[in-house]
Design a protein around this motif. Structure first.
Motif, short mmCIF file in Angstrom:
data_model
loop_
_atom_site.label_atom_id
_atom_site.label_comp_id
_atom_site.label_asym_id
_atom_site.label_seq_id
_atom_site.Cartn_x
_atom_site.Cartn_y
_atom_site.Cartn_z
N THR A 1 -8.17 14.78 0.82
CA THR A 1 -9.21 14.14 0.02
C THR A 1 -8.62 12.95 -0.73
O THR A 1 -7.57 13.08 -1.36
N VAL A 2 -9.27 11.81 -0.63
CA VAL A 2 -8.78 10.59 -1.27
C VAL A 2 -8.98 10.72 -2.78
O VAL A 2 -10.10 10.98 -3.24
N PRO A 3 -7.94 10.52 -3.59
CA PRO A 3 -8.08 10.66 -5.04
C PRO A 3 -8.99 9.57 -5.64
O PRO A 3 -9.26 8.55 -5.01
N ALA A 4 -9.44 9.81 -6.85
CA ALA A 4 -10.23 8.82 -7.57
C ALA A 4 -9.43 7.52 -7.71
O ALA A 4 -8.21 7.54 -7.90
N GLU A 5 -10.14 6.38 -7.57
CA GLU A 5 -9.53 5.06 -7.73
C GLU A 5 -8.45 4.78 -6.68
O GLU A 5 -7.58 3.93 -6.89
N HIS A 6 -8.51 5.47 -5.54
CA HIS A 6 -7.58 5.25 -4.44
C HIS A 6 -8.36 5.00 -3.15
O HIS A 6 -9.55 5.36 -3.05
N TYR A 7 -7.66 4.43 -2.15
CA TYR A 7 -8.28 4.10 -0.87
C TYR A 7 -7.33 4.46 0.26
O TYR A 7 -6.11 4.33 0.12
N PHE A 8 -7.91 4.94 1.36
CA PHE A 8 -7.11 5.37 2.51
C PHE A 8 -7.12 4.27 3.55
O PHE A 8 -8.18 3.84 4.02
N MET A 9 -5.92 3.80 3.92
CA MET A 9 -5.75 2.68 4.84
C MET A 9 -5.15 3.14 6.17
O MET A 9 -4.27 4.01 6.19
N MET A 10 -5.60 2.52 7.26
CA MET A 10 -5.02 2.79 8.56
C MET A 10 -4.91 1.49 9.35
O MET A 10 -5.76 0.60 9.23
N GLY A 11 -3.87 1.39 10.17
CA GLY A 11 -3.75 0.27 11.09
C GLY A 11 -4.62 0.49 12.31
O GLY A 11 -4.82 1.63 12.76
N ASP A 12 -5.17 -0.58 12.88
CA ASP A 12 -5.97 -0.44 14.10
C ASP A 12 -5.10 -0.04 15.28
O ASP A 12 -5.60 0.54 16.25
N VAL B 1 -3.86 4.35 -1.49
CA VAL B 1 -3.45 3.15 -2.25
C VAL B 1 -4.29 3.03 -3.52
O VAL B 1 -5.53 2.97 -3.45
N PRO B 2 -3.64 2.97 -4.70
CA PRO B 2 -4.39 2.77 -5.94
C PRO B 2 -5.12 1.42 -5.94
O PRO B 2 -4.61 0.44 -5.41
N ARG B 3 -6.27 1.39 -6.57
CA ARG B 3 -7.07 0.16 -6.57
C ARG B 3 -6.29 -1.03 -7.12
O ARG B 3 -6.40 -2.15 -6.60
N GLU B 4 -5.50 -0.84 -8.18
CA GLU B 4 -4.82 -1.98 -8.78
C GLU B 4 -3.80 -2.62 -7.85
O GLU B 4 -3.36 -3.75 -8.08
N MET B 5 -3.43 -1.92 -6.75
CA MET B 5 -2.46 -2.47 -5.81
C MET B 5 -3.14 -3.22 -4.66
O MET B 5 -2.46 -3.81 -3.82
N LEU B 6 -4.49 -3.22 -4.63
CA LEU B 6 -5.19 -4.04 -3.65
C LEU B 6 -5.04 -5.50 -4.03
O LEU B 6 -5.19 -5.88 -5.20
N ILE B 7 -4.76 -6.34 -3.04
CA ILE B 7 -4.62 -7.78 -3.28
C ILE B 7 -5.91 -8.51 -2.95
O ILE B 7 -6.39 -9.33 -3.74
N GLY B 8 -6.50 -8.23 -1.81
CA GLY B 8 -7.74 -8.90 -1.45
C GLY B 8 -8.19 -8.52 -0.06
O GLY B 8 -7.55 -7.73 0.64
N ARG B 9 -9.33 -9.09 0.35
CA ARG B 9 -9.91 -8.81 1.67
C ARG B 9 -9.61 -9.96 2.61
O ARG B 9 -9.85 -11.13 2.28
N ALA B 10 -9.07 -9.64 3.78
CA ALA B 10 -8.83 -10.66 4.81
C ALA B 10 -10.16 -11.06 5.43
O ALA B 10 -10.94 -10.20 5.85
#
Length: 222
Positions: free
Chosen positions: A163-174, A188-197
């Protein structure tokens, strides 16, 4: 030195402005690895919207204001929560989602994401070396995108559920069998997101003859 600074203050102001633009508004990142193949290729330079999610204090993870919400299917740049390395992956799960992989198929909250158009290709894994791979369209939250699996199986094809924790995001490579992502480094914690490609700006075949791939210039991110 004082005279030189005075004579070049316009140029220095331009450099400072470009630096602030790149650290706070928009960024362009060369991609050296194949973890997002076939969506992003080695040698692509991607444009990143740094204001897609948060306004941050330049050169920090300090969030000044929230501007938008990350969505499943976004291609995101972020700093690895393990060692700070800058990575680019696809956001597949939101806070509170349950994530699982069964034989490489992605399940979100118990629902398997749809797959179509499966076909075999020969995939470049390093200069002069190819490997059989299976590609397909994954229908993640109604946003289809290409994924691939390398022949011979992969060490992350069965995973979870977690289960993805609060304020976190699950990332995967294609490129599912060749990606160090949230299966290995955690959510990945939200504050560590840089931006959207958003686009591929330019591209060159760095695994081959370094020729420009003009068909990828200014191409929107899928």
């Amino acid at each position: 030195m004082r005279t030189w600074l005075k004579n070049n203050r316009g140029f220095l102001a331009l450099l400072l402005g470009m630096g602030l633009l790149r650290t706070a508004v928009a960024d362009w990142n060369p991609v050296p690895t194949g973890s997002m193949r076939p969506t992003i290729l080695e040698g692509d330079v991607v444009l990143v919207d740094r204001l897609a999610y948060d306004l941050k204090l330049p050169l920090t993870h300090v969030v000044l204001a929230r501007l938008g919400e990350p969505q499943r299917g976004d291609v995101v740049t972020f700093d690895s929560p393990r060692d700070g390395t800058r990575l680019i992956k696809r956001l597949v799960a939101l806070p509170g989602d349950q994530v699982e992989l069964r034989a490489g198929h992605l399940l979100i909250n118990g629902q398997e994401q749809g797959y179509s158009d499966a076909h075999e290709v020969m995939e470049a894994v390093q200069p002069g070396v190819t490997w059989p791979a299976l590609r397909a369209q994954e229908h993640l939250a109604g946003r289809p995108h290409a994924v691939q699996y390398l022949g011979g199986g992969g060490h992350g094809r069965d995973f979870g559920p977690v289960t993805v924790p609060a304020e976190h995001y699950f990332m995967m490579g294609d490129n599912r069998d060749n990606s160090e992502d949230s299966r290995f480094i955690g959510s990945v914690p939200r504050e560590m997101l840089i931006g959207r490609a958003t686009h591929t700006l330019v591209s060159a075949d760095i695994l081959g003859d370094w020729r420009p791939r003009f068909e990828r210039f200014a191409a929107p991110m899928q």
